[in-house]
Scaffold this active site. Structure first.
Site, PDB file in Angstrom:
ATOM      1  N   SER A 176     122.992 102.800   4.598  1.00 46.87           N
ATOM      2  CA  SER A 176     122.025 101.966   3.882  1.00 46.87           C
ATOM      3  C   SER A 176     120.772 101.716   4.734  1.00 46.87           C
ATOM      4  CB  SER A 176     122.696 100.661   3.449  1.00 46.87           C
ATOM      5  OG  SER A 176     121.921  99.981   2.494  1.00 46.87           O
ATOM      6  N   LYS A 228     112.866  80.276 -13.660  1.00 46.29           N
ATOM      7  CA  LYS A 228     113.050  79.629 -12.367  1.00 46.29           C
ATOM      8  C   LYS A 228     114.520  79.628 -11.938  1.00 46.29           C
ATOM      9  CE  LYS A 228     111.528  77.606  -8.730  1.00 46.29           C
ATOM     10  NZ  LYS A 228     110.743  78.378  -7.757  1.00 46.29           N
TER      11      LYS A 228
END
Length: 347
Positions: A176, A228
Site C-alpha cells: 500500500s 456534516k
C-alpha cells in the site's frame, strides 16, 4: 558470770560494755533499682533520649527526600541529554558509505515512519558528501497516502538536487502506502518471501445502528449542513454519501496508480490481471511482474550496487523523553474516542 564450758557460734563476738556506740544514721539510700521514680533526673534523661531520637529521624527523612529529589533531577537531566542527542539523525560522516533510512511500521503522522521523520533523515543523508547512495529500508504494511505522497515527492526532489541514487530494500512487507514510496526510488530490492503490492485505497469504519436498536439507544445528532454527519457510525448509511466516498477513494487510487506507472515505467507488466486491484505478491512474483527489480538485502546493495560497504543509519526516531510523553499521555484513549466521531482514515 561466764560459763567456761559454753561454746559460741563461729564469728560471734561477745558484747563489750566498754566498746563505743556507733553514731545513728539514716536508712540506706535507694539506688534506683527498685522504683524508677525514685531515681534522680530520670524524667530529663528520658526526654533527652526522645528529643535526640526525633532529631535523628528528621535528619534521616530530610536526607531521603534530598536523595529522591536529586535522583529525579538527574533522571530528567539524562532524558533531556538523551533527547537532544537522539533528536537528529546520525552525525554526517565524510568517508564513503551507504546511507540507510528506515521506514518501519505504520506510515502516519506522529509515527516513527511519518513524513516529518523520514524526510528529515533523507535530507541529512543526501547532504552528506560521504553518502554515495541512500537506501530506504522498508518494512511496512502501509498507512496514510498523504504521508506517503509527501515522502515520494521529496525523494524525487532530493534525487534531482543531489544527483544521488535512491534504492528501496524490502524486508517482510512493502504494501500500500509503503509501495507508494518505494515506487519513487531507482530500484527495489526484495527477499523472495517478501510481501509486495496492495496497490489500492480503503476507507473503513463501523456501524452501530443495529446494536443501538437492540438496546433501545437513540442517536441524537444535530448538524448544520446536510453532510456534516458524513458516514457517522451511529446513523444509517446514506447512499449519496457512500457514492461520494467511493468517488473520493477512486480518485486517490488513480493517483496511486499514476505514481507507480511513472516510477516503474516499462518494467511493469501492465497486462497482469489485478495488478492495481489491491492484490499483493511474494518478492519473487513481484520481480516477475515488474513491481520489484531483484533479490537483495542492505548489505548486498551496499557492497555490490553502491560499492560502499560501510552502512550508516540516518533514521530519525522518537527519543526516550518523547516516548515517555506518549505513554503517559492519553493519546490512545483520545484516538479511540475521536475515531467514533470523525471520517474514517484512508489507507
Amino acid at each position: 558470770m561466764t560459763d567456761p564450758n559454753r561454746t559460741e557460734p563461729e564469728g560471734f563476738e561477745p558484747f563489750d560494755p566498754a566498746a563505743p556506740v556507733p553514731p545513728p544514721h539514716s536508712a540506706p539510700k535507694n539506688t534506683g533499682r527498685g522504683d524508677p521514680t525514685q531515681t534522680i533526673g530520670w524524667e530529663r534523661a528520658t526526654l533527652e533520649k526522645l528529643a535526640f531520637a526525633s532529631l535523628k529521624e528528621q535528619k534521616a527523612t530530610r536526607r531521603w527526600k534530598t536523595f529522591v529529589r536529586l535522583s529525579w533531577l538527574l533522571f530528567f537531566i539524562f532524558l533531556v541529554w538523551f533527547g537532544v542527542s537522539r533528536a537528529t539523525p546520525t552525525t554526517a560522516k565524510t568517508t564513503s558509505h551507504t546511507a540507510v533510512v528506515e521506514i518501519k511500521g505504520e506510515i502516519a503522522n506522529g509515527a516513527d515512519a511519518s513524513a516529518e521523520f523520514v524526510v528529515a533523515a533523507m535530507k541529512t543523508a543526501f547532504e552528506d558528501d560521504g553518502a554515495k547512495a541512500v537506501v530506504l529500508l522498508i518494512n511496512s504494511p502501509g498507512g496514510s497516502p498523504v504521508q506517503a505522497g509527501i515522502i515520494s515527492d521529496e525523494i524525487k526532489r532530493l534525487k534531482a538536487k543531489y544527483n544521488k541514487p535512491v534504492y528501496a530494500v524490502v524486508e517482510e512487507t512493502c504494501a500500500s502506502a509503503a509501495y507508494y514510496i518505494a515506487a519513487a526510488t531507482d530500484k527495489i530490492f526484495v527477499d523472495k518471501a517478501s510481501i509486495v503490492g496492495s496497490i489500492g485505497v480503503l476507507m473503513d469504519g463501523f456501524g452501530f445502528t443495529g446494536t443501538m436498536e437492540k438496546f433501545g439507544v437513540e442517536r441524537r445528532l444535530i448538524i448544520s449542513g446536510e453532510n456534516k454527519g458524513f458516514l457517522d457510525p451511529f446513523s444509517p448509511v446514506n447512499d449519496a454519501q457512500r457514492a461520494h466516498a467511493q468517488q473520493l477513494i477512486d480518485q486517490i487510487h488513480e493517483q496511486f496508480i499514476n505514481v507507480v506507472k511513472t516510477g516503474r515505467g516499462d518494467r511493469l507488466k501492465l497486462s497482469t490481471p489485478g495488478l492495481f486491484s489491491g492484490l499483493f505478491w511474494s518478492g519473487q512474483q513481484a520481480i516477475d511482474l515488474g513491481l520489484a527489480d531483484q533479490l537483495g538485502n542492505v548489505d548486498y546493495v551496499a557492497r555490490e550496487i553502491v560499492k560502499a560497504e560501510e552502512v550508516i543509519d540516518y533514521t530519525r526516531r522518537d527519543n526516550v523523553a518523547e516516548k515517555l510523553a506518549k505513554k503517559f499521555g492519553a493519546a490512545m484513549g483520545d484516538a479511540s474516542v475521536r475515531a467514533l466521531h470523525t471520517v474514517p482514515a484512508l489507507r
